[in-house]
Design an enzyme around this catalytic site. Structure first.
Site, PDB file in Angstrom:
ATOM      1  N   ASP A   1     -30.172  74.114 -44.278  1.00 43.61           N
ATOM      2  CA  ASP A   1     -29.280  74.249 -45.440  1.00 43.61           C
ATOM      3  C   ASP A   1     -29.887  75.202 -46.463  1.00 43.61           C
ATOM      4  O   ASP A   1     -29.873  74.944 -47.662  1.00 43.61           O
ATOM      5  CB  ASP A   1     -29.012  72.876 -46.073  1.00 43.61           C
ATOM      6  CG  ASP A   1     -27.801  72.913 -47.010  1.00 43.61           C
ATOM      7  OD1 ASP A   1     -27.642  71.974 -47.805  1.00 43.61           O
ATOM      8  OD2 ASP A   1     -27.043  73.898 -46.949  1.00 43.61           O
TER       9      ASP A   1
ATOM     10  N   SER B   1     -28.867  60.606 -53.658  1.00 37.11           N
ATOM     11  CA  SER B   1     -30.036  60.437 -54.516  1.00 37.11           C
ATOM     12  C   SER B   1     -29.806  61.190 -55.814  1.00 37.11           C
ATOM     13  O   SER B   1     -28.900  62.029 -55.901  1.00 37.11           O
ATOM     14  CB  SER B   1     -31.266  61.043 -53.828  1.00 37.11           C
ATOM     15  OG  SER B   1     -31.042  62.448 -53.704  1.00 37.11           O
TER      16      SER B   1
ATOM     17  N   GLU C   1     -33.558  77.159 -60.228  1.00 36.89           N
ATOM     18  CA  GLU C   1     -33.003  77.755 -59.004  1.00 36.89           C
ATOM     19  C   GLU C   1     -32.985  79.283 -59.084  1.00 36.89           C
ATOM     20  O   GLU C   1     -32.658  79.845 -60.128  1.00 36.89           O
ATOM     21  CB  GLU C   1     -31.561  77.266 -58.809  1.00 36.89           C
ATOM     22  CG  GLU C   1     -31.410  75.764 -58.716  1.00 36.89           C
ATOM     23  CD  GLU C   1     -29.937  75.334 -58.776  1.00 36.89           C
ATOM     24  OE1 GLU C   1     -29.694  74.124 -58.782  1.00 36.89           O
ATOM     25  OE2 GLU C   1     -29.064  76.212 -58.798  1.00 36.89           O
TER      26      GLU C   1
ATOM     27  N   SER D   1     -26.905  64.077 -52.078  1.00 40.56           N
ATOM     28  CA  SER D   1     -25.707  63.326 -51.656  1.00 40.56           C
ATOM     29  C   SER D   1     -25.971  61.829 -51.769  1.00 40.56           C
ATOM     30  O   SER D   1     -25.042  61.046 -51.923  1.00 40.56           O
ATOM     31  CB  SER D   1     -25.328  63.690 -50.220  1.00 40.56           C
ATOM     32  OG  SER D   1     -26.486  63.741 -49.434  1.00 40.56           O
TER      33      SER D   1
ATOM     34  N   TYR E   1     -42.375  69.641 -59.910  1.00 40.44           N
ATOM     35  CA  TYR E   1     -41.278  70.081 -60.774  1.00 40.44           C
ATOM     36  C   TYR E   1     -41.328  71.598 -60.820  1.00 40.44           C
ATOM     37  O   TYR E   1     -42.314  72.182 -61.265  1.00 40.44           O
ATOM     38  CB  TYR E   1     -41.439  69.500 -62.186  1.00 40.44           C
ATOM     39  CG  TYR E   1     -40.409  70.020 -63.165  1.00 40.44           C
ATOM     40  CD1 TYR E   1     -40.805  70.640 -64.352  1.00 40.44           C
ATOM     41  CD2 TYR E   1     -39.048  69.918 -62.892  1.00 40.44           C
ATOM     42  CE1 TYR E   1     -39.854  71.127 -65.251  1.00 40.44           C
ATOM     43  CE2 TYR E   1     -38.102  70.409 -63.784  1.00 40.44           C
ATOM     44  CZ  TYR E   1     -38.513  71.005 -64.950  1.00 40.44           C
ATOM     45  OH  TYR E   1     -37.565  71.492 -65.835  1.00 40.44           O
ATOM     46  N   ALA E   2     -40.266  72.223 -60.277  1.00 39.72           N
ATOM     47  CA  ALA E   2     -40.210  73.700 -60.246  1.00 39.72           C
ATOM     48  C   ALA E   2     -39.624  74.140 -61.587  1.00 39.72           C
ATOM     49  O   ALA E   2     -38.398  74.174 -61.758  1.00 39.72           O
ATOM     50  CB  ALA E   2     -39.334  74.151 -59.096  1.00 39.72           C
TER      51      ALA E   2
ATOM     52  N   ASP F   1     -35.252  70.480 -50.649  1.00 35.27           N
ATOM     53  CA  ASP F   1     -34.093  69.832 -50.044  1.00 35.27           C
ATOM     54  C   ASP F   1     -34.161  69.797 -48.524  1.00 35.27           C
ATOM     55  O   ASP F   1     -33.438  70.499 -47.835  1.00 35.27           O
ATOM     56  CB  ASP F   1     -32.794  70.510 -50.486  1.00 35.27           C
ATOM     57  CG  ASP F   1     -31.627  69.538 -50.293  1.00 35.27           C
ATOM     58  OD1 ASP F   1     -30.478  69.941 -50.465  1.00 35.27           O
ATOM     59  OD2 ASP F   1     -31.901  68.367 -49.964  1.00 35.27           O
TER      60      ASP F   1
ATOM     61  N   LYS G   1     -37.274  61.901 -57.267  1.00 34.28           N
ATOM     62  CA  LYS G   1     -36.028  61.636 -56.540  1.00 34.28           C
ATOM     63  C   LYS G   1     -35.923  60.133 -56.370  1.00 34.28           C
ATOM     64  O   LYS G   1     -36.880  59.493 -55.898  1.00 34.28           O
ATOM     65  CB  LYS G   1     -36.068  62.316 -55.171  1.00 34.28           C
ATOM     66  CG  LYS G   1     -34.916  61.920 -54.271  1.00 34.28           C
ATOM     67  CD  LYS G   1     -34.929  62.721 -52.989  1.00 34.28           C
ATOM     68  CE  LYS G   1     -33.763  62.308 -52.113  1.00 34.28           C
ATOM     69  NZ  LYS G   1     -33.515  63.297 -51.052  1.00 34.28           N
TER      70      LYS G   1
ATOM     71  N   GLU H   1     -29.495  77.809 -54.071  1.00 35.15           N
ATOM     72  CA  GLU H   1     -29.695  76.590 -54.880  1.00 35.15           C
ATOM     73  C   GLU H   1     -30.968  75.854 -54.436  1.00 35.15           C
ATOM     74  O   GLU H   1     -31.563  75.119 -55.202  1.00 35.15           O
ATOM     75  CB  GLU H   1     -28.535  75.605 -54.715  1.00 35.15           C
ATOM     76  CG  GLU H   1     -27.203  76.056 -55.244  1.00 35.15           C
ATOM     77  CD  GLU H   1     -26.394  76.786 -54.192  1.00 35.15           C
ATOM     78  OE1 GLU H   1     -26.982  77.570 -53.420  1.00 35.15           O
ATOM     79  OE2 GLU H   1     -25.166  76.594 -54.165  1.00 35.15           O
TER      80      GLU H   1
HETATM   81  C1  LIG Z   1     -31.497  71.280 -54.533  1.00 39.29           C
HETATM   82  C2  LIG Z   1     -32.008  70.169 -55.407  1.00 39.29           C
HETATM   83  N1  LIG Z   1     -32.233  70.708 -56.767  1.00 39.29           N
HETATM   84  C3  LIG Z   1     -33.448  70.601 -57.313  1.00 39.29           C
HETATM   85  N2  LIG Z   1     -34.372  69.923 -56.611  1.00 39.29           N
HETATM   86  C4  LIG Z   1     -35.655  69.818 -57.095  1.00 39.29           C
HETATM   87  C5  LIG Z   1     -36.062  70.400 -58.310  1.00 39.29           C
HETATM   88  C6  LIG Z   1     -35.079  71.110 -59.087  1.00 39.29           C
HETATM   89  C7  LIG Z   1     -35.348  71.679 -60.338  1.00 39.29           C
HETATM   90  C8  LIG Z   1     -34.343  72.343 -61.049  1.00 39.29           C
HETATM   91  C9  LIG Z   1     -34.645  72.888 -62.358  1.00 39.29           C
HETATM   92  C10 LIG Z   1     -35.877  73.018 -62.958  1.00 39.29           C
HETATM   93  N3  LIG Z   1     -35.696  73.564 -64.191  1.00 39.29           N
HETATM   94  N4  LIG Z   1     -34.386  73.768 -64.364  1.00 39.29           N
HETATM   95  C11 LIG Z   1     -33.723  73.358 -63.268  1.00 39.29           C
HETATM   96  C12 LIG Z   1     -33.063  72.462 -60.508  1.00 39.29           C
HETATM   97  C13 LIG Z   1     -32.759  71.913 -59.277  1.00 39.29           C
HETATM   98  C14 LIG Z   1     -33.749  71.215 -58.559  1.00 39.29           C
HETATM   99  C15 LIG Z   1     -37.476  70.276 -58.674  1.00 39.29           C
HETATM  100  O1  LIG Z   1     -37.962  70.773 -59.714  1.00 39.29           O
HETATM  101  N5  LIG Z   1     -38.308  69.584 -57.862  1.00 39.29           N
HETATM  102  C16 LIG Z   1     -37.916  68.983 -56.715  1.00 39.29           C
HETATM  103  C17 LIG Z   1     -36.574  69.070 -56.293  1.00 39.29           C
HETATM  104  C18 LIG Z   1     -36.080  68.460 -55.145  1.00 39.29           C
HETATM  105  C19 LIG Z   1     -36.949  67.634 -54.292  1.00 39.29           C
HETATM  106  C20 LIG Z   1     -36.208  67.266 -53.019  1.00 39.29           C
HETATM  107  C21 LIG Z   1     -36.362  65.913 -52.540  1.00 39.29           C
HETATM  108  C22 LIG Z   1     -35.039  66.437 -53.127  1.00 39.29           C
HETATM  109  C23 LIG Z   1     -31.028  69.009 -55.426  1.00 39.29           C
HETATM  110  C24 LIG Z   1     -29.702  69.473 -56.024  1.00 39.29           C
HETATM  111  C25 LIG Z   1     -30.847  68.494 -54.010  1.00 39.29           C
HETATM  112  C26 LIG Z   1     -31.600  67.907 -56.279  1.00 39.29           C
END
Ligand SMILES: C[C@@H](Nc1nc2c(c3cc(-c4cn[nH]c4)ccc13)C(=O)N=C/C2=C\CC1CC1)C(C)(C)C
Length: 319
Positions: free
Chosen positions: A154, A43, A115, A41, A110-111, A172, A60, A158
């Site tokens: 939350d 970032s 999701e 929201s 980095y995942a 998150d 982020k 996702e």
């Molecule tokens: C729910 C979250 N989504 C995500 N947050 C993170 C990802 C992430 C990766 C993919 C992905 C990877 N490959 N394909 C899609 C899709 C969504 C992601 C990640 O790799 N590493 C740290 C993350 C978040 C760290 C946290 C401090 C915010 C929002 C929408 C809030 C950004």
């Protein structure tokens, strides 16, 4: 003797230099920024590659001006506080933070497999072994998180990401709540902890007590778990409705139905999680705590201790 002392000082010098290296602050120039992987929201999360190691991270970025204007600084402070406490394989890790004049940077795991929701959409439903495995990993993650006094608040597909190893990486924490625990790990009963919620989760997963403006508690995460188990096996959400108001009306009455053929053990488990009184939800102290949840018949035969090191079942589409 001289050479020996020289040797020791030079090793000390080397050690402190290497220590200093790990503590040296990164700058944005240490990374090559790639695609946007998600918008929070206040970032944006980018895929980025660290130049010196070629390692991939999620970074982020928050605009300081925007945070201050939107009075969200306490959210990012809370999120960092939570990340600093977390040291468990099922959570995204915070590697470094740094800032420049306009922005804050959080360098995170980095995942790579994205999701859990993505797989659920692709397969439309999960089979029993996959639902058991992935919801059991969420239970282990909640056991760890609640043990630290942290409510996610939350939890939803996702926010359940998948690492290279296809184990979960929950993320998150900007809207998590940290409770003060007494010596038995129970939330201290203080006015501060009874404070009203400054945040409501995502409509389809939010618990009745949060909608009734009661303070969130660990039970709020168990409610979300019930919604997630239901969604893994049915492909739809228990309280999904035409609009948010109708969804909320159903949630506060715990009004939902199971589709035909819904697995009987899972039905029993979900019905013990989607309970109006948070204290009466499976997983809470009144109903036997985490051990009662982990010994529910839906998880019969599952080895909880080796789960993080076991090989995940293949997320397969139905043939
Ligand atoms: C729910 C979250 N989504 C995500 N947050 C993170 C990802 C992430 C990766 C993919 C992905 C990877 N490959 N394909 C899609 C899709 C969504 C992601 C990640 O790799 N590493 C740290 C993350 C978040 C760290 C946290 C401090 C915010 C929002 C929408 C809030 C950004």
């Amino acid at each position: 003797v001289a050479t020996e002392s020289q040797a020791s000082t030079s090793t000390e010098a080397a050690n402190s230099a290497s220590l200093a290296k790990t503590r040296v602050k990164r700058t944005p120039n240490d990374f090559i920024f790639g695609k946007v992987i998600g918008e929070g929201s206040y970032s944006t999360v980018y895929l980025a590659k660290e130049v010196s190691t070629q390692r991939e991270f999620a970074i982020k970025i928050c605009e300081k001006k925007h945070l201050i204007r939107e009075r969200k600084t306490h959210f990012v402070m809370r999120e960092k506080e939570v990340f600093m406490k977390l040291d468990h394989p099922f959570f995204v890790k915070l590697a470094y933070t740094f800032q420049d004049s306009e922005r804050l940077y959080y360098v995170l795991t980095y995942a790579r497999n994205g999701e859990l929701l993505g797989y659920l959409h692709k397969l439309s439903v999960f089979d029993i072994p996959c639902t058991r495995f992935y919801t059991a990993e969420v239970i282990l993650a909640l056991e760890y998180l609640h043990g630290l006094g942290i409510i996610h608040r939350d939890l939803k597909p996702e926010n359940i990401l998948l690492g290279d190893d296809m184990h979960i990486r929950i993320t998150d924490f900007g809207t998590s709540k940290i409770l003060q625990l007494d010596e038995n790990g129970k939330p201290v009963n203080s006015a501060e902890q009874k404070k009203k919620n400054s945040f409501v989760g995502t409509a389809e997963y939010v618990s009745p007590e949060v909608l009734n403006n009661e303070p969130a508690n660990f039970g709020s995460d168990f409610w979300a778990l019930g919604c997630i188990i239901y969604q893994c096996l049915s492909g739809s959400m228990p309280f999904r409705s035409g609009n948010e108001y109708q969804t909320f009306q159903k949630i506060v009455k715990a009004e939902y139905t199971f589709p035909e053929g819904f697995n009987a053990e899972a039905k029993d488990l979900v019905s013990k999680l989607l309970v109006l009184d948070p204290e009466e939800r499976l997983g809470m102290p009144n109903t036997g705590g985490m051990s009662a949840l982990k010994s529910h018949k839906f998880y019969a035969g599952l080895d909880w201790d080796t789960l993080p090191s076991s090989s995940p079942p293949k997320l397969m589409p139905y043939l």
